[in-house]
Enzyme design. Structure first.
Site, PDB file in Angstrom:
ATOM      1  N   ASP A 136      11.338   2.306   5.934  1.00  0.00           N
ATOM      2  CA  ASP A 136      10.926   0.907   6.052  1.00  0.00           C
ATOM      3  C   ASP A 136      12.167   0.106   6.426  1.00  0.00           C
ATOM      4  O   ASP A 136      13.234   0.311   5.841  1.00  0.00           O
ATOM      5  CB  ASP A 136      10.364   0.420   4.685  1.00  0.00           C
ATOM      6  CG  ASP A 136       9.602  -0.888   4.800  1.00  0.00           C
ATOM      7  OD1 ASP A 136      10.167  -1.861   5.339  1.00  0.00           O
ATOM      8  OD2 ASP A 136       8.445  -0.950   4.344  1.00  0.00           O
TER       9      ASP A 136
ATOM     10  N   HIS B 123     -12.862   3.495   8.537  1.00  0.00           N
ATOM     11  CA  HIS B 123     -12.181   2.297   8.033  1.00  0.00           C
ATOM     12  C   HIS B 123     -12.763   1.849   6.686  1.00  0.00           C
ATOM     13  O   HIS B 123     -13.230   0.719   6.550  1.00  0.00           O
ATOM     14  CB  HIS B 123     -12.251   1.168   9.062  1.00  0.00           C
ATOM     15  CG  HIS B 123     -11.070   0.242   8.958  1.00  0.00           C
ATOM     16  ND1 HIS B 123     -10.392  -0.240  10.045  1.00  0.00           N
ATOM     17  CD2 HIS B 123     -10.433  -0.284   7.881  1.00  0.00           C
ATOM     18  CE1 HIS B 123      -9.411  -1.029   9.658  1.00  0.00           C
ATOM     19  NE2 HIS B 123      -9.415  -1.078   8.331  1.00  0.00           N
TER      20      HIS B 123
ATOM     21  N   ASP C 162      -8.386   7.061   8.868  1.00  0.00           N
ATOM     22  CA  ASP C 162      -9.407   6.085   8.449  1.00  0.00           C
ATOM     23  C   ASP C 162      -9.500   4.980   9.491  1.00  0.00           C
ATOM     24  O   ASP C 162     -10.342   4.091   9.381  1.00  0.00           O
ATOM     25  CB  ASP C 162      -9.006   5.503   7.081  1.00  0.00           C
ATOM     26  CG  ASP C 162     -10.073   4.577   6.505  1.00  0.00           C
ATOM     27  OD1 ASP C 162     -11.261   4.974   6.507  1.00  0.00           O
ATOM     28  OD2 ASP C 162      -9.726   3.462   6.076  1.00  0.00           O
TER      29      ASP C 162
ATOM     30  N   ILE D 112       0.839  -1.205   0.000  1.00  0.00           N
ATOM     31  CA  ILE D 112       0.000   0.000   0.000  1.00  0.00           C
ATOM     32  C   ILE D 112       0.875   1.256   0.000  1.00  0.00           C
ATOM     33  O   ILE D 112       0.593   2.222  -0.718  1.00  0.00           O
ATOM     34  CB  ILE D 112      -0.966  -0.006   1.203  1.00  0.00           C
ATOM     35  CG1 ILE D 112      -1.924  -1.197   1.104  1.00  0.00           C
ATOM     36  CG2 ILE D 112      -1.751   1.297   1.295  1.00  0.00           C
ATOM     37  CD1 ILE D 112      -2.783  -1.440   2.341  1.00  0.00           C
TER      38      ILE D 112
ATOM     39  N   SER E 220      -3.687   2.954   8.228  1.00  0.00           N
ATOM     40  CA  SER E 220      -3.151   1.619   8.502  1.00  0.00           C
ATOM     41  C   SER E 220      -3.829   0.968   9.710  1.00  0.00           C
ATOM     42  O   SER E 220      -4.728   0.135   9.535  1.00  0.00           O
ATOM     43  CB  SER E 220      -1.645   1.695   8.694  1.00  0.00           C
ATOM     44  OG  SER E 220      -1.109   0.397   8.676  1.00  0.00           O
ATOM     45  N   ARG E 221      -3.435   1.327  10.897  1.00  0.00           N
ATOM     46  CA  ARG E 221      -4.088   0.811  12.106  1.00  0.00           C
ATOM     47  C   ARG E 221      -4.045   1.903  13.174  1.00  0.00           C
ATOM     48  O   ARG E 221      -3.031   2.585  13.328  1.00  0.00           O
ATOM     49  CB  ARG E 221      -3.372  -0.440  12.630  1.00  0.00           C
ATOM     50  CG  ARG E 221      -3.677  -1.718  11.859  1.00  0.00           C
ATOM     51  CD  ARG E 221      -5.140  -2.167  12.004  1.00  0.00           C
ATOM     52  NE  ARG E 221      -5.405  -3.388  11.257  1.00  0.00           N
ATOM     53  CZ  ARG E 221      -5.860  -3.444  10.012  1.00  0.00           C
ATOM     54  NH1 ARG E 221      -6.098  -2.320   9.349  1.00  0.00           N
ATOM     55  NH2 ARG E 221      -6.089  -4.602   9.418  1.00  0.00           N
TER      56      ARG E 221
ATOM     57  N   GLU F  78     -11.557   2.026  17.655  1.00  0.00           N
ATOM     58  CA  GLU F  78     -12.610   2.013  16.632  1.00  0.00           C
ATOM     59  C   GLU F  78     -13.607   0.870  16.803  1.00  0.00           C
ATOM     60  O   GLU F  78     -14.727   0.935  16.276  1.00  0.00           O
ATOM     61  CB  GLU F  78     -12.000   1.966  15.229  1.00  0.00           C
ATOM     62  CG  GLU F  78     -11.338   0.638  14.872  1.00  0.00           C
ATOM     63  CD  GLU F  78     -10.756   0.637  13.463  1.00  0.00           C
ATOM     64  OE1 GLU F  78     -10.029   1.583  13.119  1.00  0.00           O
ATOM     65  OE2 GLU F  78     -11.039  -0.317  12.712  1.00  0.00           O
TER      66      GLU F  78
HETATM   67  P1  NAI Z   1       2.823  -4.860   3.561  1.00  0.00           P
HETATM   68  O1  NAI Z   1       3.199  -5.985   4.451  1.00  0.00           O
HETATM   69  O2  NAI Z   1       2.892  -5.043   2.089  1.00  0.00           O
HETATM   70  O3  NAI Z   1       3.723  -3.581   3.913  1.00  0.00           O
HETATM   71  C1  NAI Z   1       3.990  -3.165   5.215  1.00  0.00           C
HETATM   72  C2  NAI Z   1       5.393  -2.590   5.224  1.00  0.00           C
HETATM   73  O4  NAI Z   1       5.638  -2.014   6.503  1.00  0.00           O
HETATM   74  C3  NAI Z   1       6.488  -3.634   4.974  1.00  0.00           C
HETATM   75  O5  NAI Z   1       7.312  -3.242   3.901  1.00  0.00           O
HETATM   76  C4  NAI Z   1       7.254  -3.663   6.299  1.00  0.00           C
HETATM   77  O6  NAI Z   1       8.647  -3.910   6.131  1.00  0.00           O
HETATM   78  C5  NAI Z   1       6.995  -2.249   6.801  1.00  0.00           C
HETATM   79  N1  NAI Z   1       7.281  -2.068   8.211  1.00  0.00           N
HETATM   80  C6  NAI Z   1       7.258  -2.981   9.211  1.00  0.00           C
HETATM   81  N2  NAI Z   1       7.639  -2.400  10.371  1.00  0.00           N
HETATM   82  C7  NAI Z   1       7.910  -1.110  10.082  1.00  0.00           C
HETATM   83  C8  NAI Z   1       8.361  -0.013  10.860  1.00  0.00           C
HETATM   84  N3  NAI Z   1       8.639  -0.140  12.168  1.00  0.00           N
HETATM   85  N4  NAI Z   1       8.536   1.180  10.251  1.00  0.00           N
HETATM   86  C9  NAI Z   1       8.272   1.321   8.929  1.00  0.00           C
HETATM   87  N5  NAI Z   1       7.854   0.313   8.135  1.00  0.00           N
HETATM   88  C10 NAI Z   1       7.675  -0.887   8.718  1.00  0.00           C
HETATM   89  O7  NAI Z   1       1.362  -4.420   4.024  1.00  0.00           O
HETATM   90  P2  NAI Z   1       0.287  -3.570   3.194  1.00  0.00           P
HETATM   91  O8  NAI Z   1      -0.547  -4.479   2.366  1.00  0.00           O
HETATM   92  O9  NAI Z   1       0.979  -2.450   2.516  1.00  0.00           O
HETATM   93  O10 NAI Z   1      -0.617  -3.022   4.369  1.00  0.00           O
HETATM   94  C11 NAI Z   1      -0.122  -2.084   5.305  1.00  0.00           C
HETATM   95  C12 NAI Z   1      -1.139  -1.925   6.426  1.00  0.00           C
HETATM   96  O11 NAI Z   1      -2.314  -1.284   5.901  1.00  0.00           O
HETATM   97  C13 NAI Z   1      -1.662  -3.251   7.005  1.00  0.00           C
HETATM   98  O12 NAI Z   1      -0.823  -3.698   8.041  1.00  0.00           O
HETATM   99  C14 NAI Z   1      -3.022  -2.880   7.516  1.00  0.00           C
HETATM  100  O13 NAI Z   1      -2.911  -2.576   8.898  1.00  0.00           O
HETATM  101  C15 NAI Z   1      -3.397  -1.614   6.740  1.00  0.00           C
HETATM  102  N6  NAI Z   1      -4.585  -1.784   5.902  1.00  0.00           N
HETATM  103  C16 NAI Z   1      -5.603  -0.877   6.052  1.00  0.00           C
HETATM  104  C17 NAI Z   1      -6.755  -0.972   5.269  1.00  0.00           C
HETATM  105  C18 NAI Z   1      -7.875   0.015   5.366  1.00  0.00           C
HETATM  106  O14 NAI Z   1      -8.989  -0.269   4.896  1.00  0.00           O
HETATM  107  N7  NAI Z   1      -7.674   1.192   5.918  1.00  0.00           N
HETATM  108  C19 NAI Z   1      -6.917  -2.079   4.310  1.00  0.00           C
HETATM  109  C20 NAI Z   1      -5.748  -2.930   4.184  1.00  0.00           C
HETATM  110  C21 NAI Z   1      -4.653  -2.787   4.987  1.00  0.00           C
END
Ligand code: NAI
Length: 334
Positions: free
Chosen positions: A178, A298, A261, A159, A236-237, A266
């Site tokens: 990252d 969300h 979001d 993302i 994200s969260r 929440e």
């Molecule tokens: P992903 O796993 O592809 O990417 C997450 C990245 O964060 C990875 O590259 C990882 O190395 C990095 N990371 C880990 N620890 C870190 C730190 N301390 N500092 C900086 N970067 C760090 O995950 P993706 O698919 O990109 O999703 C990211 C987050 O988005 C999910 O964990 C989820 O919580 C959130 N999300 C939110 C949605 C929404 O509807 N608002 C929907 C889908 C996901």
């Protein structure tokens, strides 16, 4: 096989049923839909089910997992990417299969992050109401041209990368932080330490997962290190951000804008109609009073394409579990 689907909204049912029909999986799997979120009180709804299908605010801590296992549940299927709501160690001890949907239209969330930035920056949420009331004054609607500004992406995974590509296309300088920087990100942005990213960015967008390490990544100290007047975006969260620290930073005018979001508390609010209730979350209600704060419930993932993808992958994970095939989306305790 019966599957208890918790936190099931009408759209969840529609897209899961459609995916099931497309795959001809109707004879294999019977979905029982429950509006209720999964917790210790509602776990009993999974009676006679071999699997539960859950979403972001369902609770899968050790007591709930134990209750599910006693009922005969053997698999947990997450309809989302994040799995911070699952006690993976407890699931492992109980031999429960856990699988998630790691990537479903990362662009859907990235585009929502962009929508939040554009709305807050150009005040289109205020302009919409104003024009409908016949007020065409521009006072209070002044924004900034984003072209040439610096956008910091914390977490440059699926993302984060999609978000970085969007802002790169808008002529912004893109910084990323990252622990595992990717070559794909290096092609469009510069990886820097978190402190530098916060100090240089006009917009900071969070896209890392919630882990013990990232809990309250944004607190008083990191907010003090941000560029004065910057915008913070969290799709994200909620637990990545200390809400009370953010309120302090908004009150002191240090933080210019906040778009979220997701919100740490929440689970008692989002995905529910609380419009007739007195909401007793004072921190949330304080956020609502700031004109420079935008909150959505969300909905980053909420596109037709993403819901189709989530349903397809959930069914594939389920089929892998049912047949004992290796599942690429299985989540194991670290
Ligand atoms: P992903 O796993 O592809 O990417 C997450 C990245 O964060 C990875 O590259 C990882 O190395 C990095 N990371 C880990 N620890 C870190 C730190 N301390 N500092 C900086 N970067 C760090 O995950 P993706 O698919 O990109 O999703 C990211 C987050 O988005 C999910 O964990 C989820 O919580 C959130 N999300 C939110 C949605 C929404 O509807 N608002 C929907 C889908 C996901």
């Amino acid at each position: 096989m019966k599957i208890a689907v918790f936190s099931a909204r009408p759209y969840d049912q529609q897209f899961l049923d459609e995916a099931s029909q497309r795959r001809g999986a109707g004879q294999l799997f019977e979905f029982l839909y429950f509006d209720a979120a999964l917790d210790l009180h509602t776990a009993a709804l999974a009676q006679d089910c071999e699997a539960v299908c859950v979403f972001v605010n369902d609770r899968l801590d050790a007591p709930v997992l134990q209750a599910l296992q006693v009922l005969g549940v053997r698999a947990v299927l997450l309809r989302c990417a994040g799995f911070n709501n699952v006690d993976l160690a407890a699931a492992g001890q109980r031999g429960l299969f856990v699988a998630r949907v790691p990537a479903y239209s990362p662009e859907a969330v990235a585009e929502h992050a962009l929508a939040l930035v554009m709305t807050l920056n150009r005040r289109t949420h205020r302009a919409y109401n104003r024009v409908r009331e016949g007020n065409f004054m521009l006072d209070g609607l002044l924004g900034r041209t984003l072209h040439g500004k610096t956008v910091g992406i914390v977490g440059t995974g699926q993302i984060g990368l999609a978000t970085a590509r969007i802002f790169n296309g808008m002529g912004c300088t893109v910084l990323g932080h990252d622990p595992y920087p990717s070559a794909a990100f290096a092609a469009i942005g510069t990886s820097v330490a978190l402190d530098e990213l916060l100090a240089r960015s006009d917009v900071v967008s969070l896209h890392c997962p919630l882990t013990p390490e990232t809990h309250y990544l944004i607190d008083d100290a990191s907010l003090a290190g941000m560029k004065p007047g910057a915008m913070l975006v969290n799709t994200s969260r909620g637990g990545l951000v200390d809400t009370h620290a953010v309120i302090r930073a908004l009150k002191s005018r240090r933080l210019g804008h906040l778009a979220i979001d997701v919100y740490e508390q929440e689970s008692g609010l989002f995905f529910q109609d609380r419009s007739g209730d007195i909401i007793d979350d004072d921190a949330f209600q304080r956020l609502m009073t700031f004109p420079n704060v935008l909150v959505t419930g969300h909905q980053g993932f909420f596109t037709v394409e993403a819901l189709q993808e989530i349903s397809e992958i959930t069914l594939r994970n389920l089929a892998d579990f049912a047949t004992g095939a290796a599942c690429p989306n299985q989540v194991l305790a670290a």
